[in-house]
Scaffold this motif. Structure first.
Motif, PDB file in Angstrom:
ATOM      1  N   VAL A  82       4.439  -8.929  19.588  1.00  0.00           N
ATOM      2  CA  VAL A  82       3.506  -8.730  18.469  1.00  0.00           C
ATOM      3  C   VAL A  82       3.975  -9.584  17.291  1.00  0.00           C
ATOM      4  O   VAL A  82       5.158  -9.568  16.941  1.00  0.00           O
ATOM      5  CB  VAL A  82       3.446  -7.250  18.029  1.00  0.00           C
ATOM      6  CG1 VAL A  82       2.362  -7.052  16.976  1.00  0.00           C
ATOM      7  CG2 VAL A  82       3.187  -6.336  19.227  1.00  0.00           C
ATOM      8  N   LYS A  83       3.062 -10.326  16.680  1.00  0.00           N
ATOM      9  CA  LYS A  83       3.419 -11.150  15.523  1.00  0.00           C
ATOM     10  C   LYS A  83       2.218 -11.281  14.581  1.00  0.00           C
ATOM     11  O   LYS A  83       1.137 -10.771  14.861  1.00  0.00           O
ATOM     12  CB  LYS A  83       3.883 -12.538  15.970  1.00  0.00           C
ATOM     13  CG  LYS A  83       2.806 -13.399  16.622  1.00  0.00           C
ATOM     14  CD  LYS A  83       3.361 -14.775  17.005  1.00  0.00           C
ATOM     15  CE  LYS A  83       2.283 -15.664  17.606  1.00  0.00           C
ATOM     16  NZ  LYS A  83       2.802 -17.017  17.947  1.00  0.00           N
ATOM     17  N   ASP A  84       2.447 -11.952  13.466  1.00  0.00           N
ATOM     18  CA  ASP A  84       1.381 -12.201  12.469  1.00  0.00           C
ATOM     19  C   ASP A  84       0.635 -10.909  12.139  1.00  0.00           C
ATOM     20  O   ASP A  84      -0.602 -10.854  12.205  1.00  0.00           O
ATOM     21  CB  ASP A  84       0.403 -13.271  12.971  1.00  0.00           C
ATOM     22  CG  ASP A  84       1.083 -14.609  13.207  1.00  0.00           C
ATOM     23  OD1 ASP A  84       2.228 -14.779  12.749  1.00  0.00           O
ATOM     24  OD2 ASP A  84       0.467 -15.475  13.858  1.00  0.00           O
ATOM     25  N   ILE A  85       1.396  -9.878  11.782  1.00  0.00           N
ATOM     26  CA  ILE A  85       0.818  -8.565  11.485  1.00  0.00           C
ATOM     27  C   ILE A  85       0.321  -8.552  10.053  1.00  0.00           C
ATOM     28  O   ILE A  85       1.104  -8.738   9.121  1.00  0.00           O
ATOM     29  CB  ILE A  85       1.857  -7.453  11.725  1.00  0.00           C
ATOM     30  CG1 ILE A  85       2.446  -7.565  13.131  1.00  0.00           C
ATOM     31  CG2 ILE A  85       1.239  -6.085  11.500  1.00  0.00           C
ATOM     32  CD1 ILE A  85       3.650  -6.669  13.369  1.00  0.00           C
ATOM     33  N   MET A  86      -0.978  -8.327   9.879  1.00  0.00           N
ATOM     34  CA  MET A  86      -1.610  -8.438   8.561  1.00  0.00           C
ATOM     35  C   MET A  86      -2.507  -7.237   8.286  1.00  0.00           C
ATOM     36  O   MET A  86      -3.041  -6.616   9.210  1.00  0.00           O
ATOM     37  CB  MET A  86      -2.464  -9.705   8.484  1.00  0.00           C
ATOM     38  CG  MET A  86      -1.784 -10.983   8.944  1.00  0.00           C
ATOM     39  SD  MET A  86      -0.670 -11.639   7.707  1.00  0.00           S
ATOM     40  CE  MET A  86      -1.840 -12.304   6.512  1.00  0.00           C
ATOM     41  N   VAL A  87      -2.679  -6.933   6.999  1.00  0.00           N
ATOM     42  CA  VAL A  87      -3.626  -5.880   6.615  1.00  0.00           C
ATOM     43  C   VAL A  87      -4.417  -6.336   5.408  1.00  0.00           C
ATOM     44  O   VAL A  87      -3.908  -7.071   4.550  1.00  0.00           O
ATOM     45  CB  VAL A  87      -2.895  -4.554   6.315  1.00  0.00           C
ATOM     46  CG1 VAL A  87      -2.055  -4.643   5.037  1.00  0.00           C
ATOM     47  CG2 VAL A  87      -3.879  -3.394   6.227  1.00  0.00           C
ATOM     48  N   LYS A  88      -5.642  -5.916   5.362  1.00  0.00           N
ATOM     49  CA  LYS A  88      -6.502  -6.111   4.192  1.00  0.00           C
ATOM     50  C   LYS A  88      -6.935  -4.725   3.737  1.00  0.00           C
ATOM     51  O   LYS A  88      -7.647  -4.014   4.458  1.00  0.00           O
ATOM     52  CB  LYS A  88      -7.729  -6.957   4.562  1.00  0.00           C
ATOM     53  CG  LYS A  88      -8.614  -7.321   3.380  1.00  0.00           C
ATOM     54  CD  LYS A  88      -9.913  -7.983   3.855  1.00  0.00           C
ATOM     55  CE  LYS A  88      -9.649  -9.355   4.440  1.00  0.00           C
ATOM     56  NZ  LYS A  88     -10.924 -10.017   4.847  1.00  0.00           N
ATOM     57  N   ILE A  89      -6.473  -4.308   2.575  1.00  0.00           N
ATOM     58  CA  ILE A  89      -6.803  -2.980   2.055  1.00  0.00           C
ATOM     59  C   ILE A  89      -8.208  -2.995   1.483  1.00  0.00           C
ATOM     60  O   ILE A  89      -8.533  -3.807   0.612  1.00  0.00           O
ATOM     61  CB  ILE A  89      -5.785  -2.536   0.994  1.00  0.00           C
ATOM     62  CG1 ILE A  89      -4.377  -2.492   1.612  1.00  0.00           C
ATOM     63  CG2 ILE A  89      -6.156  -1.162   0.432  1.00  0.00           C
ATOM     64  CD1 ILE A  89      -3.272  -2.233   0.610  1.00  0.00           C
ATOM     65  N   LEU A  90      -9.047  -2.085   1.943  1.00  0.00           N
ATOM     66  CA  LEU A  90     -10.444  -2.027   1.528  1.00  0.00           C
ATOM     67  C   LEU A  90     -10.662  -0.871   0.556  1.00  0.00           C
ATOM     68  O   LEU A  90      -9.956   0.132   0.620  1.00  0.00           O
ATOM     69  CB  LEU A  90     -11.359  -1.855   2.751  1.00  0.00           C
ATOM     70  CG  LEU A  90     -11.225  -2.927   3.829  1.00  0.00           C
ATOM     71  CD1 LEU A  90     -12.147  -2.604   5.009  1.00  0.00           C
ATOM     72  CD2 LEU A  90     -11.528  -4.325   3.294  1.00  0.00           C
ATOM     73  N   GLY A  93       0.798  -1.221   0.000  1.00  0.00           N
ATOM     74  CA  GLY A  93       0.000   0.000   0.000  1.00  0.00           C
ATOM     75  C   GLY A  93       0.827   1.266   0.000  1.00  0.00           C
ATOM     76  O   GLY A  93       0.306   2.341   0.312  1.00  0.00           O
ATOM     77  N   ASN A  94       2.117   1.131  -0.329  1.00  0.00           N
ATOM     78  CA  ASN A  94       3.039   2.270  -0.252  1.00  0.00           C
ATOM     79  C   ASN A  94       3.012   2.882   1.152  1.00  0.00           C
ATOM     80  O   ASN A  94       3.127   4.090   1.323  1.00  0.00           O
ATOM     81  CB  ASN A  94       2.708   3.327  -1.312  1.00  0.00           C
ATOM     82  CG  ASN A  94       3.846   4.311  -1.521  1.00  0.00           C
ATOM     83  OD1 ASN A  94       5.018   3.974  -1.320  1.00  0.00           O
ATOM     84  ND2 ASN A  94       3.514   5.529  -1.892  1.00  0.00           N
ATOM     85  N   HIS A  95       2.817   2.000   2.157  1.00  0.00           N
ATOM     86  CA  HIS A  95       2.671   2.349   3.585  1.00  0.00           C
ATOM     87  C   HIS A  95       1.775   3.582   3.798  1.00  0.00           C
ATOM     88  O   HIS A  95       2.052   4.444   4.639  1.00  0.00           O
ATOM     89  CB  HIS A  95       4.028   2.516   4.290  1.00  0.00           C
ATOM     90  CG  HIS A  95       4.983   3.486   3.679  1.00  0.00           C
ATOM     91  ND1 HIS A  95       5.905   3.131   2.744  1.00  0.00           N
ATOM     92  CD2 HIS A  95       5.170   4.818   3.894  1.00  0.00           C
ATOM     93  CE1 HIS A  95       6.610   4.184   2.401  1.00  0.00           C
ATOM     94  NE2 HIS A  95       6.178   5.232   3.090  1.00  0.00           N
ATOM     95  N   ASP A  96       0.681   3.623   3.057  1.00  0.00           N
ATOM     96  CA  ASP A  96      -0.302   4.705   3.211  1.00  0.00           C
ATOM     97  C   ASP A  96      -1.691   4.089   3.068  1.00  0.00           C
ATOM     98  O   ASP A  96      -2.127   3.781   1.968  1.00  0.00           O
ATOM     99  CB  ASP A  96      -0.075   5.789   2.161  1.00  0.00           C
ATOM    100  CG  ASP A  96      -0.941   7.010   2.384  1.00  0.00           C
ATOM    101  OD1 ASP A  96      -1.396   7.212   3.530  1.00  0.00           O
ATOM    102  OD2 ASP A  96      -1.193   7.757   1.421  1.00  0.00           O
TER     103      ASP A  96
END
Length: 209
Positions: free
Chosen positions: A199-207, A71-74
């Protein structure tokens, strides 16, 4: 009269269906479990290290910002989740819609609390100083999943899929305090030397917007 679907119509329907499936948001990892590649920290960088597949947060005040390619860290609208474990008396936080800052507490974005037994009464999954909760939903020394969902002006926090905060940002919010939905990256907080959090298993789902 019997109706039939023409080959052209069927092709259009299949194309639309495939397009929908292709655009369906997917979970993407932000942490490789081995290094802090894609993350950036300024002051007190030693407060963050990687051990046994997790980021160990322990030391003087510092913030580890996601600075990678996803996400281009944004991020604007998203679902974020991470597995977290706190040691007794520990305090930390997960920031979103923030930006890199060399030192001190981030001036931009919201903080979601990580705290099951620290002297600060604002407990895990509180939207810090905006919508705080006193209830403790999980115990120290146990892994749990902390989720942040942002869609439009709505913010939802969850612990192990249980909704803790459901907040809609008002239109007339005071922008001078920096706590306003916009877009930005994520950050993990080192609160103090007596606090130790994993902290582990850091995930994101871009909506979609």
């Amino acid at each position: 009269m019997k109706k039939t679907i023409s080959m052209a119509t069927l092709a259009v329907l299949l194309t639309v269906s495939m397009g929908f499936l292709a655009k369906k948001p997917k979970w993407v990892s932000l942490f490789d479990g081995k290094t802090l590649n894609g993350w950036k920290v300024g002051e007190n960088a030693a407060s963050f290290k990687v051990e046994d597949g997790a980021i160990v947060v322990n030391g003087p005040v510092g913030h580890l910002f996601y600075d990678g390619s996803v996400g281009n860290h944004d991020f604007k609208n998203f679902e974020f989740k991470a597995k977290v474990m706190t040691m007794p008396g520990s305090n930390s936080g997960l920031y979103f819609h923030t930006k890199y800052q060399e030192k001190s507490w981030p001036s931009k974005g919201y903080e979601v609390q990580v705290n099951n037994s620290h002297t600060d009464w604002k407990r895990t999954a509180s939207l810090y100083d905006i919508k705080d909760v006193k209830e403790t939903y999980v115990k120290d020394n146990e892994w749990y999943t902390e989720t942040i969902l942002v869609q439009g002006k709505r913010i939802i926090t969850k612990i192990n899929d249980q909704v803790v905060v459901d907040y809609t940002e008002p239109d007339n919010i005071d922008q001078s305090k920096g706590r306003k939905l916009s877009s930005g990256t994520f950050a993990i907080q080192a609160h103090d030397p007596k606090s130790k959090v994993f902290v582990k298993d850091i995930m994101v789902k871009i909506l979609p917007d």
